[in-house]
Design a protein around this motif. Sequence first.
Motif, PDB file in Angstrom:
ATOM      1  N   UNK A 117      -7.490   5.306  -4.853  1.00  0.00           N
ATOM      2  CA  UNK A 117      -8.519   6.073  -3.862  1.00  0.00           C
ATOM      3  C   UNK A 117      -8.531   7.713  -4.112  1.00  0.00           C
ATOM      4  N   UNK A 118      -9.227   8.851  -4.240  1.00  0.00           N
ATOM      5  CA  UNK A 118      -8.166  10.093  -4.075  1.00  0.00           C
ATOM      6  C   UNK A 118      -9.436  10.672  -2.869  1.00  0.00           C
ATOM      7  N   UNK A 119      -8.598  11.287  -2.587  1.00  0.00           N
ATOM      8  CA  UNK A 119      -9.505  12.411  -1.349  1.00  0.00           C
ATOM      9  C   UNK A 119      -8.763  13.559  -1.606  1.00  0.00           C
ATOM     10  N   UNK A 120      -9.208  14.728  -1.872  1.00  0.00           N
ATOM     11  CA  UNK A 120      -8.906  16.262  -1.719  1.00  0.00           C
ATOM     12  C   UNK A 120     -10.013  16.825  -0.561  1.00  0.00           C
ATOM     13  N   UNK A 121      -9.280  17.849   0.228  1.00  0.00           N
ATOM     14  CA  UNK A 121      -9.658  18.153   1.088  1.00  0.00           C
ATOM     15  C   UNK A 121      -9.094  19.291   1.943  1.00  0.00           C
ATOM     16  N   UNK A 122      -9.739  20.025   2.357  1.00  0.00           N
ATOM     17  CA  UNK A 122      -9.413  21.428   3.352  1.00  0.00           C
ATOM     18  C   UNK A 122      -7.124  21.439   3.151  1.00  0.00           C
ATOM     19  N   UNK A 123      -7.081  21.032   3.108  1.00  0.00           N
ATOM     20  CA  UNK A 123      -5.235  20.841   3.381  1.00  0.00           C
ATOM     21  C   UNK A 123      -4.532  22.188   2.003  1.00  0.00           C
ATOM     22  N   UNK A 170      -4.313   2.162  -3.197  1.00  0.00           N
ATOM     23  CA  UNK A 170      -3.153   3.693  -3.783  1.00  0.00           C
ATOM     24  C   UNK A 170      -4.272   4.032  -3.207  1.00  0.00           C
ATOM     25  N   UNK A 171      -3.643   5.087  -1.997  1.00  0.00           N
ATOM     26  CA  UNK A 171      -4.436   6.657  -1.871  1.00  0.00           C
ATOM     27  C   UNK A 171      -4.205   7.356  -1.361  1.00  0.00           C
ATOM     28  N   UNK A 172      -4.699   8.598  -2.451  1.00  0.00           N
ATOM     29  CA  UNK A 172      -3.935   9.652  -2.965  1.00  0.00           C
ATOM     30  C   UNK A 172      -4.322  10.657  -2.364  1.00  0.00           C
ATOM     31  N   UNK A 203       1.115  -1.428   0.523  1.00  0.00           N
ATOM     32  CA  UNK A 203       0.127   0.149  -0.150  1.00  0.00           C
ATOM     33  C   UNK A 203       0.655   0.977  -0.090  1.00  0.00           C
ATOM     34  N   UNK A 204       0.494   1.842  -0.994  1.00  0.00           N
ATOM     35  CA  UNK A 204       1.621   3.307  -0.541  1.00  0.00           C
ATOM     36  C   UNK A 204       0.043   4.418  -0.639  1.00  0.00           C
ATOM     37  N   UNK A 205       0.429   5.471   0.668  1.00  0.00           N
ATOM     38  CA  UNK A 205      -0.524   6.744   0.568  1.00  0.00           C
ATOM     39  C   UNK A 205       0.405   8.468   0.444  1.00  0.00           C
ATOM     40  N   UNK A 206       0.397   8.382  -0.469  1.00  0.00           N
ATOM     41  CA  UNK A 206       1.034  10.119  -0.975  1.00  0.00           C
ATOM     42  C   UNK A 206       0.419  10.960  -0.982  1.00  0.00           C
TER      43      UNK A 206
END
Length: 583
Positions: free
Chosen positions: A287-293, A257-259, A146-149
Amino acid sequence: MTHLAPVLIESSTILLPVRPPETVSMRTRDGVRLDADLYRPDAAGVWPVLLLRVACGRRTALTSHYAHPRWYAARGYVVVVQDVRGCGTSDGRFRPFEAEREDGADAVAWAASLPGSSGVVGLYGCGYAGMAQLLTLAAAPSALRAVAPAFAGWDVFSDWAYEGGAFRLADAMGWALRMAADSARRVEDGAAHRALSDAALRLPLDDEIPSRPQALRDYARYAPHYDDWLTMPTPGQSWDALSPRALLADMPPDVAIMQIGGWFDPRLAGTLDAHDALAGRSRAPVRLVVGPWTAAGPQDGPSLDSLQLAWFDRVLKGEASQAVERGRAVRLHDVEAGRWHDLPDLPAATTAFWLSSDGLATRQGGRLSPEPGELAELDVLVHDPRGPVPALGGHAVPDPGRFDRASLDRRPDVAVYTSLPVSEPLRLAGRVALDLWIEADAPSFDVNAVLSVLRPDGRVLPLTQGHARVEPGDPTRPLTIALRGVCATLAPGSALRLSLAGACFPAYPINPGTGAEPGETRRVDALPITLLIHSGPDRPSRLRLPLPLPLSRDGEDHASASKGGMMGSAGPFAAATRQTSRL
């Protein structure tokens, strides 16, 4: 459409005692020693390994984006934080991205054999550490699961060095100065460290050659990549050799992969591109997560740790998480409504809004309309290099984020186009692009485009941004500018605004108008540039939006919307008023 918050709960595993950290070392295939700190539970058993490989020094890395490694170790992981080659206390010479594919594969194999390891490894980290994960993925080490870049990008040329053909001045210079200062510290060069670290705190943008300041000329040996980047302004094999985009082009990954991206992270466009590329051919979950960061770290919303823990528990331990299981492939944070949307994929920019005006978009403001104008129109915008339009917030500046740009839009060198206010909630989620018919009285020029929401109280808050440098001979009929992505639900009374300018300094260098490379351009070389922005039936400049059906006030899809959404009518845009003033 469901609106699920990202995983906020921690693992249900009982917290374990953690052993004091150990400093451990390994050798790469070419004999270079890499140092790391090892954290593991003080209990019998074996656990998955989480490996974080950083370029900023392994102790410094623990103070920014993530919980301390003890936090993960207490929840059943062996955690390894390693200095990459030529950084921290590791041996070798740091050359950005060059050795991360092979070194990363060696590090994964080594980490899988450490005491307490179950033999499976996950990678995490942001920025450079995120790119190192993707490069390691290209080597396909057998223990990697697994990777989480996070905030990583996809292509070194277009995500780290250039954007739309323009050099990423503030971003690239700031990073080069910080890395050069660290390199000087390693060899105890006090004078160089002082000059470089001082320059990093206040970017020396007023030097004679703004893109090549004196500090980086005097101490180029500590950041040789910076001159390389300046002198390679077009994509090619040298860039491809460093980039996951090219190295993973024909590879179907077997790794989960979770980006993680942020709306105002400078590398978001690459993160979106990577998701599109990997989701289409991976045999494992993507997976792709785009947040308030932002790239500077969490600003609001859930921590990166809560997201990662549920992900790693699921893919490395096989522990079911209800939030992970029910989530869709794409999860986007709505910057206006403050909630989350789950989507099967990232919507494309398919709905057109057309630019039109009375030729006074730089004075009174023009219009964004869901139907094309019937008359040929022309707006004239003059860029003066003595007072370029400044960068304010956005994604490519040292202080990223959302800042009110209403005063910036009142400048005479900014053209604005504003829609009618919406009469009901309207959600945008996905890609944004601009097709602009434009010409100039110089061989080369820049165009900066910002899409904002104009709120009823007069504030103008950016949603997304794009930039393009037009070189001599480049096509501008039309010029297509990618504005990254967006997720925002406009409240009733709000409107959309597109702002166009000939500069965004210091995010990008001032274009001298000659076609000269930024590393060769002195401040005295820049000349005023006149831009002509066309609209109308023969030259239809248009903004393309990811505009689904309008939303009802409860936030769900509006069932009674007409076929075709916004293409053929004013839809939820109020017809009673025309909000074209610059406020």
